[in-house]
Design a protein around this motif. Structure first.
Motif, PDB file in Angstrom:
ATOM      1  N   ALA A  82       0.292  15.497  20.193  1.00 50.59           N
ATOM      2  CA  ALA A  82       1.326  14.476  20.024  1.00 50.59           C
ATOM      3  C   ALA A  82       1.611  13.845  18.704  1.00 50.59           C
ATOM      4  CB  ALA A  82       1.850  13.570  20.893  1.00 50.59           C
ATOM      5  N   MET A  83       0.560  13.351  18.067  1.00 49.71           N
ATOM      6  CA  MET A  83       0.345  12.692  16.994  1.00 49.71           C
ATOM      7  C   MET A  83       0.684  13.721  15.577  1.00 49.71           C
ATOM      8  SD  MET A  83      -2.289   9.767  17.800  1.00 49.71           S
ATOM      9  CE  MET A  83      -2.121   8.727  16.135  1.00 49.71           C
ATOM     10  N   LEU A  84       0.091  14.879  15.955  1.00 49.51           N
ATOM     11  CA  LEU A  84       0.434  15.901  14.884  1.00 49.51           C
ATOM     12  C   LEU A  84       1.876  16.088  14.543  1.00 49.51           C
ATOM     13  CD1 LEU A  84      -2.610  18.160  15.785  1.00 49.51           C
ATOM     14  CD2 LEU A  84      -2.324  16.760  13.497  1.00 49.51           C
ATOM     15  N   ALA A  85       2.667  15.965  15.276  1.00 54.62           N
ATOM     16  CA  ALA A  85       4.302  15.874  15.141  1.00 54.62           C
ATOM     17  C   ALA A  85       4.554  15.172  13.750  1.00 54.62           C
ATOM     18  CB  ALA A  85       4.959  15.426  16.172  1.00 54.62           C
ATOM     19  N   GLN A  86       3.810  13.972  13.458  1.00 59.89           N
ATOM     20  CA  GLN A  86       3.934  13.142  12.180  1.00 59.89           C
ATOM     21  C   GLN A  86       2.694  13.329  11.378  1.00 59.89           C
ATOM     22  OE1 GLN A  86       6.983  11.748  11.111  1.00 59.89           O
ATOM     23  NE2 GLN A  86       7.978  12.948  12.675  1.00 59.89           N
ATOM     24  N   PRO A  87       2.456  14.580  10.775  1.00 59.85           N
ATOM     25  CA  PRO A  87       1.153  14.411  10.033  1.00 59.85           C
ATOM     26  C   PRO A  87       0.772  13.568   8.844  1.00 59.85           C
ATOM     27  CG  PRO A  87       2.567  16.230   9.426  1.00 59.85           C
ATOM     28  CD  PRO A  87       3.063  15.627  10.524  1.00 59.85           C
ATOM     29  N   ALA A  88       1.968  13.097   8.243  1.00 59.23           N
ATOM     30  CA  ALA A  88       1.802  12.237   7.301  1.00 59.23           C
ATOM     31  C   ALA A  88       1.470  10.541   7.668  1.00 59.23           C
ATOM     32  CB  ALA A  88       3.193  12.202   6.392  1.00 59.23           C
ATOM     33  N   VAL A  89       2.073  10.409   8.776  1.00 67.20           N
ATOM     34  CA  VAL A  89       1.791   9.027   9.387  1.00 67.20           C
ATOM     35  C   VAL A  89       0.280   9.155   9.840  1.00 67.20           C
ATOM     36  CG1 VAL A  89       2.428   7.512  11.237  1.00 67.20           C
ATOM     37  CG2 VAL A  89       4.039   9.004   9.830  1.00 67.20           C
ATOM     38  N   LEU A  90       0.057  10.146  10.569  1.00 66.71           N
ATOM     39  CA  LEU A  90      -1.260  10.372  11.190  1.00 66.71           C
ATOM     40  C   LEU A  90      -2.414  10.334   9.952  1.00 66.71           C
ATOM     41  CD1 LEU A  90      -3.273  10.965  13.535  1.00 66.71           C
ATOM     42  CD2 LEU A  90      -2.903  13.298  13.182  1.00 66.71           C
ATOM     43  N   ALA A  91      -2.137  10.877   8.995  1.00 65.66           N
ATOM     44  CA  ALA A  91      -2.910  10.742   7.853  1.00 65.66           C
ATOM     45  C   ALA A  91      -3.392   9.459   7.233  1.00 65.66           C
ATOM     46  CB  ALA A  91      -2.646  11.784   6.709  1.00 65.66           C
TER      47      ALA A  91
ATOM     48  N   GLY B 233       0.799  -1.237  -0.003  1.00 60.93           N
ATOM     49  CA  GLY B 233       0.019   0.094  -0.380  1.00 60.93           C
ATOM     50  C   GLY B 233       0.793   1.388  -0.036  1.00 60.93           C
ATOM     51  N   PHE B 234       0.516   2.312   0.892  1.00 62.00           N
ATOM     52  CA  PHE B 234       1.227   3.438   1.189  1.00 62.00           C
ATOM     53  C   PHE B 234       2.698   3.270   1.184  1.00 62.00           C
ATOM     54  CE2 PHE B 234      -2.843   5.052   2.713  1.00 62.00           C
ATOM     55  CZ  PHE B 234      -3.241   5.826   1.643  1.00 62.00           C
ATOM     56  N   GLU B 235       3.257   2.241   1.831  1.00 62.77           N
ATOM     57  CA  GLU B 235       4.609   1.792   2.022  1.00 62.77           C
ATOM     58  C   GLU B 235       5.264   0.922   0.871  1.00 62.77           C
ATOM     59  OE1 GLU B 235       5.563   3.533   4.753  1.00 62.77           O
ATOM     60  OE2 GLU B 235       3.581   3.800   5.197  1.00 62.77           O
ATOM     61  N   SER B 236       4.754   1.129  -0.260  1.00 60.43           N
ATOM     62  CA  SER B 236       5.231   0.243  -1.398  1.00 60.43           C
ATOM     63  C   SER B 236       6.488   0.899  -1.790  1.00 60.43           C
ATOM     64  CB  SER B 236       4.317   0.140  -2.915  1.00 60.43           C
ATOM     65  OG  SER B 236       3.916   1.470  -3.146  1.00 60.43           O
ATOM     66  N   LYS B 237       6.714   2.302  -1.873  1.00 62.85           N
ATOM     67  CA  LYS B 237       7.850   2.936  -2.396  1.00 62.85           C
ATOM     68  C   LYS B 237       9.042   2.626  -1.396  1.00 62.85           C
ATOM     69  CE  LYS B 237       6.092   6.335  -5.312  1.00 62.85           C
ATOM     70  NZ  LYS B 237       5.963   7.885  -5.577  1.00 62.85           N
ATOM     71  N   ARG B 238       8.811   2.740   0.026  1.00 63.49           N
ATOM     72  CA  ARG B 238       9.755   2.450   1.013  1.00 63.49           C
ATOM     73  C   ARG B 238      10.082   0.955   0.971  1.00 63.49           C
ATOM     74  NH1 ARG B 238      10.608   6.902   4.184  1.00 63.49           N
ATOM     75  NH2 ARG B 238      12.092   5.732   5.193  1.00 63.49           N
ATOM     76  N   ALA B 239       9.317   0.109   0.840  1.00 67.18           N
ATOM     77  CA  ALA B 239       9.364  -1.314   0.787  1.00 67.18           C
ATOM     78  C   ALA B 239      10.340  -1.615  -0.460  1.00 67.18           C
ATOM     79  CB  ALA B 239       8.315  -2.345   0.530  1.00 67.18           C
ATOM     80  N   GLU B 240       9.933  -1.187  -1.611  1.00 67.87           N
ATOM     81  CA  GLU B 240      10.825  -1.452  -2.619  1.00 67.87           C
ATOM     82  C   GLU B 240      12.214  -0.599  -2.517  1.00 67.87           C
ATOM     83  OE1 GLU B 240      12.184  -2.216  -6.679  1.00 67.87           O
ATOM     84  OE2 GLU B 240      10.199  -2.782  -5.702  1.00 67.87           O
ATOM     85  N   ALA B 241      12.360   0.283  -1.971  1.00 71.44           N
ATOM     86  CA  ALA B 241      13.714   0.925  -1.654  1.00 71.44           C
ATOM     87  C   ALA B 241      14.533   0.123  -0.718  1.00 71.44           C
ATOM     88  CB  ALA B 241      13.646   2.370  -0.989  1.00 71.44           C
TER      89      ALA B 241
END
Length: 477
Positions: free
Chosen positions: A210-219, A73-81
């Motif tokens: 506290a979770m707003l410190a990483q907005p992309a992860v929260l999203a 899913g969203f992590e496909s590019k990181r997984a590929e890397a």
């Protein structure tokens, strides 16, 4: 992570540097990549056949029909890397795949190659431990029925084996993994009957700053929840008294029941995935003699490390979720940082600015991690509500009542004493499945803080091995 009194090792001549990395998840891969870039040839020992760890687990070549976007899913590019980075290291590392580091002594690892059941001894001058995490299990009535899996086990079935744990599945417990696995199953076409979360909406609202410190992860997390709702998956928060219903005669799951406020609810299903976030795999660090301290954030005793990843044992470094649950991004940064610390201790030039940047990234992520724990807390009333007939240790069939009786009759107030007197944690899993729950029972029964009851000490072999192992050179049994 906690500062340790351990100073950097005395520089080692480059020709005598024999680095070994245990684990080929995000932390291990980035550590290996960093060492290779500085002229070293590390050995990488991994239980899986292909690198990636649990988060980026790759299916066997014959089952690779599903593309990375579908798998990650969203992590496909990181997984590929991560996959591409590790594949590019072939020929420049010693890769021990399908291999378990099950014991260590005198700077030598005992490593079993699973397919051949052969054992080899792997010496090291410096060791990076990147052993990852597993599910935190708090047993519930019916959890021993066939068809009940941990969330991680359900995810392995989907990613690695390309199959689901059932046709109609309920996921329950708490933590980000709960929603991720439910989303992955629903995306794969499985009928996800419900997601039952013991955390309350009030917990998540309180954790939002506290979770707003990483907005992309929260999203991403909000997207999973929204997608599940939009596709008709029933989501229930603040649930209590979870239990699995089953047909004992046919030995199968038939549904789950829970309390939604004061209302008793049930739903039909044929499989269940459950878990209460993750816990670090620390057995190898224990055998290495690393000092442990209680980490309130993780509700567990963890090996101590400094900001660079150095443990209390000279030449041993800790990286990734095996030293504290921080997630895949943090694991990559911590793996690279531990490798830079190794280079420094070996007297090899490294980029100090890069090291400082990695530490800043990890420090910033710590606040978000505290937010996650606030949003998805482990149920504080679990031990008090566990019935006496609830099986805690499946290997030895030890119930909560047996633990309480042992505590009351012997005065046991420490985990290893309780283990000796009740046999909890003495089976094949050596407490990896039951240890956290047994500690919760002990703390509740003795009215002690969880940190005071201690932890089960690691024993070799850290995971089951055959009675007979053949030396890798074939010289005997």
């Amino acid at each position: 992570m906690t500062a340790t009194p351990t100073a950097a090792s005395t520089p080692t001549p480059t020709g005598e540097v024999r680095p070994v990395i245990v684990g080929a998840g995000p932390a291990g891969v980035r550590a290996a990549q960093t060492l290779v870039a500085h002229g070293l040839k590390p050995a990488v020992i991994d239980e899986a056949s292909r690198a990636g760890g649990q988060i980026y687990r790759r299916p066997p070549p014959g089952l690779a029909a599903r593309d990375k976007q579908t798998l990650y899913g969203f992590e496909s590019k990181r997984a590929e890397a991560v996959h591409t980075a590790f594949d590019a290291l072939q020929g420049r590392i010693e890769h021990h795949a399908d291999s378990l580091a099950w014991n260590t002594q005198d700077q030598v690892l005992d490593v079993m190659h699973n397919p051949t059941r052969s054992n080899r001894r792997v010496p090291y001058s410096h060791l990076i431990v990147a052993t990852g995490a597993t599910d935190r299990v708090l047993p519930l009535p019916g959890w021993t029925l066939p068809g009940v899996y941990t969330l991680g086990g359900a995810q392995v079935a989907l990613k690695y084996q390309g199959c689901a744990i059932g046709r109609r599945v309920v996921f329950m417990g708490t933590g980000p993994l709960l929603y991720l696995v439910a989303y992955q199953y629903a995306k794969a076409g499985v009928d996800v009957a419900a997601v039952l979360d013991t955390a309350r909406l009030a917990d998540q609202i309180a954790a939002a700053p506290a979770m707003l410190a990483q907005p992309a992860v929260l999203a991403k997390g909000m997207y999973y929840v929204g997608w599940l709702r939009a596709h008709g998956v029933a989501l229930h928060g603040g649930v209590r008294s979870l239990r699995v219903l089953g047909d004992e005669a046919q030995a199968r799951v038939t549904g789950v029941a829970w309390l939604d406020g004061e209302t008793q609810r049930t739903i039909d299903c044929d499989a269940v995935g459950f878990g209460y976030a993750l816990r670090s795999e620390t057995q190898l660090a224990d055998l290495l003699g690393c000092r442990f301290d209680y980490a309130p954030l993780h509700r567990a005793h963890l090996p101590v490390r400094d900001a660079a990843g150095r443990s209390s044992v000279r030449g041993v470094y800790l990286a990734g979720d095996g030293a504290g649950i921080m997630g895949a991004d943090a694991a990559e940064w911590a793996g690279e940082r531990a490798a830079l610390a190794l280079l420094q201790d070996a007297g090899i030039a490294f980029d100090t600015a890069r090291a400082s940047e990695l530490e800043r990234r990890l420090d910033r992520l710590a606040g978000f991690r505290r937010g996650l724990e606030r949003a998805f807390p482990v149920p504080q009333d679990w031990a008090g509500n566990a019935s006496d007939d609830l099986v805690i240790c499946r290997c030895e069939n030890v119930t909560a009542g047996t633990l309480r009786q042992t505590i009351a009759s012997t005065g046991a107030d420490e985990m290893n004493r309780l283990k000796a007197l009740s046999r909890v944690g003495m089976g094949r899993c050596q407490g990896r499945m039951c240890g956290a729950a047994a500690a919760e029972i002990l703390a509740h029964a003795t009215r002690q803080p969880l940190q005071q009851v201690g932890r089960l000490r690691g024993q070799a072999p850290i995971k089951p091995i055959p009675i007979r192992l053949v030396p890798a050179d074939g010289s005997g049994a």
